[in-house]
Design an enzyme around this catalytic site. Sequence first.
Site, PDB file in Angstrom:
ATOM      1  CB  SER A 160      83.487 154.026 -58.201  1.00  0.00           C
ATOM      2  OG  SER A 160      83.652 153.555 -59.681  1.00  0.00           O
ATOM      3  CG  HIS A 199      79.741 151.477 -61.115  1.00  0.00           C
ATOM      4  ND1 HIS A 199      79.541 152.624 -61.781  1.00  0.00           N
ATOM      5  CD2 HIS A 199      80.922 151.719 -60.298  1.00  0.00           C
ATOM      6  CE1 HIS A 199      80.129 153.644 -61.499  1.00  0.00           C
ATOM      7  NE2 HIS A 199      81.075 152.957 -60.591  1.00  0.00           N
ATOM      8  CG  ASP A 247      77.348 152.613 -64.600  1.00  0.00           C
ATOM      9  OD1 ASP A 247      77.601 151.449 -64.735  1.00  0.00           O
ATOM     10  OD2 ASP A 247      77.979 153.430 -63.521  1.00  0.00           O
TER      11      ASP A 247
END
Length: 833
Positions: free
Chosen positions: A133, A312, A309
């Site tokens: 991600s 990221h 978070d």
Amino acid sequence: MMETEEEAVPQEPQRTGGAALPLLLLLDHTAACCHGGAKMAVLAYSLGKREINQHFTIKNAKLISLAAVLLLLLFHTALRHYGGGDSCEWLLSKGRYLGENVWQPYGCMMHKYKSTEAKTCLSKKRVVFAGDSRIRQLFYSFVKIIEPERTEDGNKHEDIFFQDEKSSLNVDFLWYPEANNSMKDRVVSWTHETATKPDVVILGAATWSIKLHSGSSETLQQYKANLTAIAVHLDKLAEHAEIYWVLQDPVYEDTLSENRKMITNQQLDLYNQAATEVLNSNKYSRRSRVKLLAAARQAALETIINSDDGLHLPEGTRNVGAMVLMNSLCNKLLRPIDGSCCQTISPPNLIQKLSACFFLGAAVVFVVLHVLGCNRHRRHATLDVESLEEKKPATAAAPLGPKAPFQALCRMGVIMLYFYLCDRADVFMKEQKFYTHSAFFIPLIYILVLGVFYSENTKEAKLLNREQTDEWKGWMQLVILIYHVSGASAFVPVYMHVRVLVAAYLFQTGYGHFSFFWLKGDFGLYRVCQVLFRLNFLVVVLCIVMDRPYQFYYFVPLVTFWFVLIYATMAIWPQILQKRTNSSGIWHLGILAKLLGLLLIICFFAFSQSLFMSVFSVWPVSKLFELNGSVHEWWFRWQLDRFAVIHGMVFAFIYLVLQKRQVLSEGKGEALFPAKISNLLLFFSVVFFITYSIWASNCKTKTECNEMHPYISVVQILAFILIRNIPGYARSVYSSFFSWFGKISLELFICQYHIWLAADTKGILVLIPGNPSLNILVSTFIFVCVAHEVSVITNDLAQVVMPKDSMALLKRLGAMAALSLFVLMSQVLTPGT
């Protein structure tokens, strides 16, 4: 920054001293109170100062700067050779934040790519991002450079595809959260494919391996083994594509969710160490061609605390990584002037090679003449130990001998070599500018204090006397230098005030040249050629050596154009001089008619941009005024201060008429006008000066304020002149510190382009990496010494190139015309120029 009064008044000895004057005045006051003891202290101080100044001269300063340059050359050569790495590696691995979201790679400049540039660079290419991600985040930031409107609308844990049909560009994201056999199989397939083989591959993964296996040591060993297997195929793929492995960014452990708590910075460091060991391995007898992208990780160390978070990256940090990638891919192809990272050096062109041969030839001739004993030279100037400068002899200097011009050319050749090494060779480092209020205003306060401290009495108390105009040019030039190096053009109020300073220089051009022609009436070819040579010599040499168009050094074309226009206005029939007006005042109307005619011509061109551009686009005139194939820049510079020169001419006319009629009181200590008039004018001058500053400080956009600038800049210029000259005590003192810089202001303005700033003024030259304060001190010292030496060389060569004998002068002009024609024709006939 330019020549004005220098042509109107005989040159006086330059001074660098005067700094101790405030202390001497204080000691004199003490002497009056404390009698003999203090007088002895003053005498001892004066003798000590003379002894120090006997050794610390401008000549010695230049020798120190030469030694510093040689040492710095050795240092940077050793740093490149033994320190390892080049600007590509620096771009990908090192850097620091200059401000919020402004990333500065170590030792080079990073270009901020726009959509059109990115599409041009990546046209007909396929770029693939493969990973987890966080690689997907990098993918989106990269795509947004190409298409800023792009949204992050792809599904998680799935492949995402982007295509730009016009440029045939494809950017794909492939979901591979772990460095495992699946990723290896994909890389292997790329090595066998031909039609769909990617041109650029960016990979990275680790967090999922840590998360799924709770950070076990066995997983780390398996990760290293998998990456070793992948690296073999990546190295093979790198034969035809550019491969990047993204090192893992840090996490902010305090905000990580419970199912991610095992992803610690300690674990990430271990995985990064493993990746570095594998991909930098020399197992295959050569260094891996896979590039490690670590710059984003270094940027994230400062910003991960702002992560939503904890895993990221914030958008600004992601954008740093994407822009670093874009610079690594595109700088060598598009070669942006402000993108020195990862950019190869262009080989010198034919003209540059010929110029090098010319300077080498001059050196050979100089050595031959020296060996043959041709030592006749002008008499060496004696040293003024009070001013740290050379004094001109009371008697006329002997003419230059045959060796002198070749010696001057040798010195110029050495200086041009330094210019080339600074801004055309990959020797010294460069960094981008970043504006902060403190970076501009603190140096400004510092030079103001120095300027006030170095105060001396003027030789005369006339309005705009020689010392005062040199002082005016000096402090303006220093402000402009600080403005350029600090990137203060980003701050509109500062930009508008600096625009007034440029207008003031042009005002002085009109004032100085009008005064000379009005008083002296010397319209001879020799004087015109002397002025044009002194204005243009350095710029012409730089155009050849640095491969820049004449218009690039915009201020010199500007003052040259206005000098020619002033000369034409004053020289055409009838030639109206002050002595002619003594017989009849009607001639005053004649000079006013000439000025009105000049004003009408200016207005005619100002209100017809198409006519202006068509006139200056005609060959060969266009070669003087084009920049990047257009005369638009010349139009912008010309119209922005189009009235400044004529304002200076009108002011000079009014002043000289009032002076002739003895309306002004110009004695030392005397107010310029009667008390009531002086006070009234001072009051209005202060009000208008402050009013303009308030208006400029409230400017919202440069475009909006530039529209008004040509009409109102004269308000602050005139207000300053009156404030500076109405009080008698103000006219009777000047700053020798500012005056010294004013005498070399033209050279300072031009030299800054390449040996103080860098990348043609887009960045800053870095001689001392890692210490910005020391770097600016060292580079400034060398820069000022070089500018002074160039001024001396220009004056020496002007005597040789522009002789007083008319026939000899015409022959020289013919030779220069032939040389200019050769250069122009070579540019026309050479492809790509």
